[in-house]
Motif scaffolding. Structure first.
Motif, PDB file in Angstrom:
ATOM      1  N   THR A 155       0.838  -1.206   0.000  1.00  0.00           N
ATOM      2  CA  THR A 155       0.000   0.000   0.000  1.00  0.00           C
ATOM      3  C   THR A 155       0.872   1.255   0.000  1.00  0.00           C
ATOM      4  OG1 THR A 155      -1.706  -1.193   1.244  1.00  0.00           O
ATOM      5  CG2 THR A 155      -1.865   1.209   1.190  1.00  0.00           C
ATOM      6  N   MET A 156       1.942   1.235   0.780  1.00  0.00           N
ATOM      7  CA  MET A 156       2.867   2.368   0.807  1.00  0.00           C
ATOM      8  C   MET A 156       3.499   2.587  -0.566  1.00  0.00           C
ATOM      9  SD  MET A 156       4.566   1.498   4.549  1.00  0.00           S
ATOM     10  CE  MET A 156       5.904   2.684   4.498  1.00  0.00           C
ATOM     11  N   LYS A 157       3.882   1.494  -1.233  1.00  0.00           N
ATOM     12  CA  LYS A 157       4.472   1.608  -2.569  1.00  0.00           C
ATOM     13  C   LYS A 157       3.465   2.182  -3.563  1.00  0.00           C
ATOM     14  CE  LYS A 157       7.740  -2.237  -2.056  1.00  0.00           C
ATOM     15  NZ  LYS A 157       8.056  -3.631  -2.485  1.00  0.00           N
ATOM     16  N   ASN A 158       2.223   1.747  -3.458  1.00  0.00           N
ATOM     17  CA  ASN A 158       1.191   2.259  -4.367  1.00  0.00           C
ATOM     18  C   ASN A 158       0.965   3.755  -4.176  1.00  0.00           C
ATOM     19  OD1 ASN A 158       0.770  -0.280  -5.457  1.00  0.00           O
ATOM     20  ND2 ASN A 158      -0.915  -0.784  -4.065  1.00  0.00           N
ATOM     21  N   ILE A 159       0.980   4.193  -2.914  1.00  0.00           N
ATOM     22  CA  ILE A 159       0.801   5.625  -2.618  1.00  0.00           C
ATOM     23  C   ILE A 159       1.960   6.424  -3.206  1.00  0.00           C
ATOM     24  CG2 ILE A 159       0.729   7.337  -0.765  1.00  0.00           C
ATOM     25  CD1 ILE A 159      -0.733   5.195   0.931  1.00  0.00           C
ATOM     26  N   VAL A 160       3.168   5.885  -3.068  1.00  0.00           N
ATOM     27  CA  VAL A 160       4.363   6.541  -3.617  1.00  0.00           C
ATOM     28  C   VAL A 160       4.261   6.634  -5.141  1.00  0.00           C
ATOM     29  CG1 VAL A 160       6.833   6.195  -4.051  1.00  0.00           C
ATOM     30  CG2 VAL A 160       5.938   5.998  -1.728  1.00  0.00           C
ATOM     31  N   ASN A 161       3.910   5.526  -5.780  1.00  0.00           N
ATOM     32  CA  ASN A 161       3.813   5.517  -7.248  1.00  0.00           C
ATOM     33  C   ASN A 161       2.775   6.513  -7.749  1.00  0.00           C
ATOM     34  OD1 ASN A 161       5.771   3.538  -7.473  1.00  0.00           O
ATOM     35  ND2 ASN A 161       4.300   1.855  -7.468  1.00  0.00           N
ATOM     36  N   GLU A 162       1.638   6.579  -7.073  1.00  0.00           N
ATOM     37  CA  GLU A 162       0.579   7.517  -7.470  1.00  0.00           C
ATOM     38  C   GLU A 162       1.065   8.964  -7.351  1.00  0.00           C
ATOM     39  OE1 GLU A 162      -2.886   6.761  -5.148  1.00  0.00           O
ATOM     40  OE2 GLU A 162      -3.110   4.691  -5.870  1.00  0.00           O
ATOM     41  N   ALA A 163       1.768   9.264  -6.245  1.00  0.00           N
ATOM     42  CA  ALA A 163       2.256  10.631  -6.024  1.00  0.00           C
ATOM     43  C   ALA A 163       3.273  11.030  -7.090  1.00  0.00           C
ATOM     44  CB  ALA A 163       2.867  10.746  -4.633  1.00  0.00           C
ATOM     45  N   GLU A 164       4.171  10.089  -7.446  1.00  0.00           N
ATOM     46  CA  GLU A 164       5.212  10.404  -8.427  1.00  0.00           C
ATOM     47  C   GLU A 164       4.649  10.488  -9.842  1.00  0.00           C
ATOM     48  OE1 GLU A 164       8.302   7.539  -7.772  1.00  0.00           O
ATOM     49  OE2 GLU A 164       9.048   8.568  -5.979  1.00  0.00           O
ATOM     50  N   GLN A 165       3.598   9.699 -10.130  1.00  0.00           N
ATOM     51  CA  GLN A 165       2.949   9.807 -11.436  1.00  0.00           C
ATOM     52  C   GLN A 165       2.200  11.124 -11.568  1.00  0.00           C
ATOM     53  OE1 GLN A 165       0.520   6.297 -11.902  1.00  0.00           O
ATOM     54  NE2 GLN A 165       2.296   4.907 -11.934  1.00  0.00           N
ATOM     55  N   LYS A 166       1.622  11.570 -10.461  1.00  0.00           N
ATOM     56  CA  LYS A 166       0.883  12.836 -10.454  1.00  0.00           C
ATOM     57  C   LYS A 166       1.819  14.026 -10.633  1.00  0.00           C
ATOM     58  CE  LYS A 166      -2.684  15.253  -7.791  1.00  0.00           C
ATOM     59  NZ  LYS A 166      -3.495  15.229  -6.540  1.00  0.00           N
ATOM     60  N   ASP A 167       3.017  13.931 -10.021  1.00  0.00           N
ATOM     61  CA  ASP A 167       4.007  15.003 -10.140  1.00  0.00           C
ATOM     62  C   ASP A 167       5.383  14.373 -10.357  1.00  0.00           C
ATOM     63  OD1 ASP A 167       5.684  17.149 -10.020  1.00  0.00           O
ATOM     64  OD2 ASP A 167       5.037  17.862  -8.043  1.00  0.00           O
ATOM     65  N   PRO A 168       5.799  14.195 -11.624  1.00  0.00           N
ATOM     66  CA  PRO A 168       7.071  13.532 -11.929  1.00  0.00           C
ATOM     67  C   PRO A 168       8.304  14.287 -11.441  1.00  0.00           C
ATOM     68  CG  PRO A 168       5.633  13.605 -13.860  1.00  0.00           C
ATOM     69  CD  PRO A 168       5.031  14.517 -12.836  1.00  0.00           C
ATOM     70  N   THR A 169       8.146  15.538 -10.998  1.00  0.00           N
ATOM     71  CA  THR A 169       9.308  16.317 -10.547  1.00  0.00           C
ATOM     72  C   THR A 169       9.699  16.005  -9.105  1.00  0.00           C
ATOM     73  OG1 THR A 169       8.037  18.208  -9.682  1.00  0.00           O
ATOM     74  CG2 THR A 169       8.546  18.197 -12.037  1.00  0.00           C
ATOM     75  N   ILE A 170       8.875  15.212  -8.403  1.00  0.00           N
ATOM     76  CA  ILE A 170       9.159  14.939  -6.992  1.00  0.00           C
ATOM     77  C   ILE A 170       9.563  13.480  -6.784  1.00  0.00           C
ATOM     78  CG2 ILE A 170       7.639  16.756  -6.148  1.00  0.00           C
ATOM     79  CD1 ILE A 170       6.411  13.288  -5.614  1.00  0.00           C
ATOM     80  N   LYS A 171      10.208  13.240  -5.654  1.00  0.00           N
ATOM     81  CA  LYS A 171      10.488  11.889  -5.177  1.00  0.00           C
ATOM     82  C   LYS A 171       9.632  11.696  -3.936  1.00  0.00           C
ATOM     83  CE  LYS A 171      12.707   7.963  -4.504  1.00  0.00           C
ATOM     84  NZ  LYS A 171      12.524   6.796  -5.392  1.00  0.00           N
TER      85      LYS A 171
END
Length: 722
Positions: A155-171
């Protein structure tokens, strides 16, 4: 302490009581908790929103995480101040016997002279969001510990992937604030091009060496300056001569006037890990196993590396970073051991746990929910303790032996390559080979053959002595051919290293890794040893996952019920996320009739230098300037000297190295770099009476920059008028 200081302290305490302000027992406060604080009553003179304002620019925007340390922007051209020891690895990588920046220092008087800080990046906190409901909601109906932990991680990985797809400039990262209880999504901006600007002579930046490490009084000029660069269009990119200095949203103003005793101060930084909300069994595990084993192993490793360095300047420079890191951990762990025993923290925790158990048993609702909690924690740690020697050994083996780290990377690549269909092998090879070579080059950067052989021999002999219940299969395979395990290990080391071609970096990078066929065909006893180790690690993983999953649930329950028992909310343990801590410039009494004043001066450098201890060597210019009382505008009047380091009662730990120390107006007046020896147990417990952190005074930084290294260009950039 003189009468004036006693009176001032008494008046301060009286004023605090009169104002109704109660200083916190402890606190590394996350950004989400700052609104609960009243820093005005504590002494802050600016609006609290100037520290953190999610809807605008604030001091938080000047903070960076650099190389596992903290740093801060202090000019609009991306200039960063942090610790000397935080830049150490990059300086070491840039150094050669001909250009020994590590010992002589570096002063880049123009941007063209700045040197790439290899291995370092800058990470800036962009925003955060509590995602606890989503993470815990995913496992609400899951009871199996391993499945629960796996689902949490997924679930944590999915949240991370969603955030990075939404804003590719962030980690993105999801950080566990309370184990098994609260989770926060952090979004970071990462700057990839960092350069060394000004690093003082090692006799200044590391004055006192290991003699003074974790000790007060200190006289260490533990500071350095770097600069962040981006592409011309403002985007993060790797090192390039075409890049331009980064313009931060905010940079800190440097106040050359420093502080006085009992001044309000605060720190923003990225503290590493603390473990204050854990039961007695956890502390017992640390005191009995982790701390003594690791400190003794690192002591042996450092003796081995130092002996090798005495024979060759090239080896000395090559191993310097590893030695420094080991030494820092070793002394820290020994300080922790002394502190844990000194305050009997295990005994204190046992009393707390007994009181908690009584609370649970006397409350019908809590007993129904947590009745087996303390018993389950105790039983789990009995299992963990039973495997402690083997588990700690396996956790250290790859860090201890460079060629085993090389072997692991080769084996992993070899396995992945062999799994590819024949038609796809070459494409897979071409796609990944550069990344593999980079990982191997990192391992070879601190590889020295005789050191590897000596340390691996020690590790194998240690494992051979483990009980049958904790055997390391790969080691048993070596020692099972006879009764004299030491002789068999000696023979294995001798033959393996004589025959292995892995000790030749050029061969590995240019011949072994030339094509898929060459890597698949290569055989080596070190590769086989690593395969045997990896096989056992893989076999142990399901049980390890079960334990971690169970621990995750138990620790979440432990914190929940303990907050109910004590009727208060805990501050989450540090986890390398941005935190604030505050307090006062203040001395302390480490022992009966021994008061430690909060400032040291240049006079102390000269006094220590007279002892003859090589750790107390310093540039002769310091004594010449001090004798002439050439302090410029940086002297502290009541000391009639330049303050070098100072103490404060703020709550810090590893990761706070390089954190800006700010005054009541939010101006930088020092750089945090250490704790007093008694405060090494801050990871487990904090107490105002003995927990003191140490920073380098900005007045000493500026004095060294102007008087010793003639870095006036730097003083001009940060806006100091001399």
């Amino acid at each position: 302490m003189n009468k004036k200081t006693l009176l001032f302290t008494a008046l301060l305490v009286f004023g605090i009581l009169q104002s109704g302000y109660t200083p916190p027992e402890e606190g590394m406060f996350p950004l989400s908790e700052l609104h609960k604080l009243d820093l005005k009553k504590a002494g802050l003179k600016i609006d609290q929103k100037e520290i953190y304002n999610p809807n605008g620019t604030s001091l938080v925007d000047a903070l960076v995480n650099v190389g596992g340390c903290t740093g801060s922007f202090i000019s609009n051209e991306g200039l960063i101040i942090t610790n000397h020891h935080c830049a150490f690895s990059a300086v070491q990588l840039a150094s050669t016997p001909e250009n020994d920046y590590l010992n002589k220092g570096l002063v880049a008087k123009s941007k063209e002279e700045e040197i790439e800080a290899k291995g370092l990046t800058c990470r800036i906190t962009d925003s955060y969001e509590d995602v606890s409901n989503r993470v815990l909601g995913a496992v609400a109906q899951i009871t199996d510990p391993s499945s629960r932990l796996q689902l949490i991680n997924n679930t944590m990985k999915n949240i991370v992937n969603e955030a990075e797809q939404k804003d590719p400039t962030i980690k993105a990262e999801v950080s566990e604030m309370f184990i098994g209880k609260t989770y926060v999504l952090f979004r970071y901006k990462t700057i990839l091009d960092v350069r060394l600007v000004y690093v003082p002579n090692r006799q200044i930046g590391e004055f006192g060496g290991e003699t003074d490490n974790w000790v007060w009084p200190r006289h260490t000029g533990d500071f350095s300056f770097m600069r962040a660069y981006v592409s011309k269009d403002g985007k993060p990119t790797k090192y390039s001569k075409d890049n331009v200095p980064y313009t931060p949203k905010k940079f800190l103003k440097v106040n050359a006037n420093g502080t006085d005793e009992e001044d309000f101060v605060f720190i923003l930084g990225y503290p590493g890990r603390t473990f204050r909300h854990r039961p007695s069994e956890f502390i017992t595990y640390q005191q009995k196993f982790v701390l003594p084993y690791t400190s003794e192993l690192y002591d042996f490793q450092n003796q081995t590396m130092e002996n090798a360095g005495k024979k060759d300047k090239r080896i000395e420079i090559k191993l310097a970073t590893r030695i420094k890191r080991n030494a820092n951990v070793m002394k820290n762990y020994r300080g922790k051991l002394q502190g844990l025993r000194g305050i009997d923290l295990i005994g204190q925790k046992k009393q707390e746990d007994a009181a908690l158990a009584e609370f649970i048993n006397n409350n019908v609702a809590e007993k129904a929910k947590y009745g087996n909690l303390m018993k389950d924690i105790d039983e789990l740690y009995k299992v963990i303790n039973g495997d402690a020697n083997r588990d700690l050994w396996l956790s250290q083996i790859y860090n201890s032996t460079s060629l085993l780290a090389v072997s692991r990377n080769i084996n992993n690549f070899k396995t992945a390559l062999d799994a590819q269909p024949a038609a796809q092998k070459q494409g897979f090879f071409d796609q990944n080979i550069n990344q593999v070579k980079q990982a191997l080059s990192n391992s070879y950067s601190s590889f020295e053959l005789d050191v590897d052989k000596t340390i691996l021999k020690r590790m194998l002999n240690d494992a051979a002595a483990f009980s049958p219940q904790q055997k390391v299969n790969a080691v048993n395979k070596i020692t099972s051919k006879g009764s004299n395990s030491a002789a068999l290990i000696d023979q294995f080391i001798k033959h393996t290293f004589e025959l292995s071609k892995l000790k030749n970096q050029d061969y590995v990078l240019n011949i072994l890794l030339k094509n898929p066929k060459s890597i698949s065909a290569y055989q080596d006893a070190l590769l086989q040893l690593e395969q045997d180790l990896n096989k056992q690690i893989a076999a142990l993983k399901p049980e390890k996952d079960r334990r971690e999953g169970l621990l995750n649930k138990l620790m979440g329950d432990y914190v929940n019920v303990k907050e109910k028992f004590l009727k208060k909310d805990f501050i989450p343990d540090a986890n390398s996320t941005l935190r604030l801590t505050y307090g006062y410039v203040r001395g302390y009494w480490p022992a009966d009739a021994t008061y430690m004043k909060p400032y040291t001066t240049i006079k102390g450098i000269i006094e220590k230098g007279a002892t003859g201890n090589p750790d107390f060597g310093y540039p002769e210019t310091i004594k010449t300037l001090w004798n002439a009382k050439d302090f410029g505008p940086f002297a502290k009047k009541d000391l009639n000297d330049v303050p070098v380091s100072f103490l404060y009662n703020m709550d810090t730990t590893g990761g706070n190295s390089g954190s800006p120390i700010m005054n009541a107006n939010g101006e930088l007046i020092g750089v945090n770099f250490d704790r007093a020896y008694g405060a090494t147990i801050n990871d487990y417990a904090w107490n105002e009476s003995y927990s003191r952190s140490i920073g380098v005074d900005i007045r000493y930084v500026l004095w060294v920059a102007t008087k010793i290294d003639k870095a006036d260009f730097l003083i001009k950039e940060i806006g100091i008028k001399l």
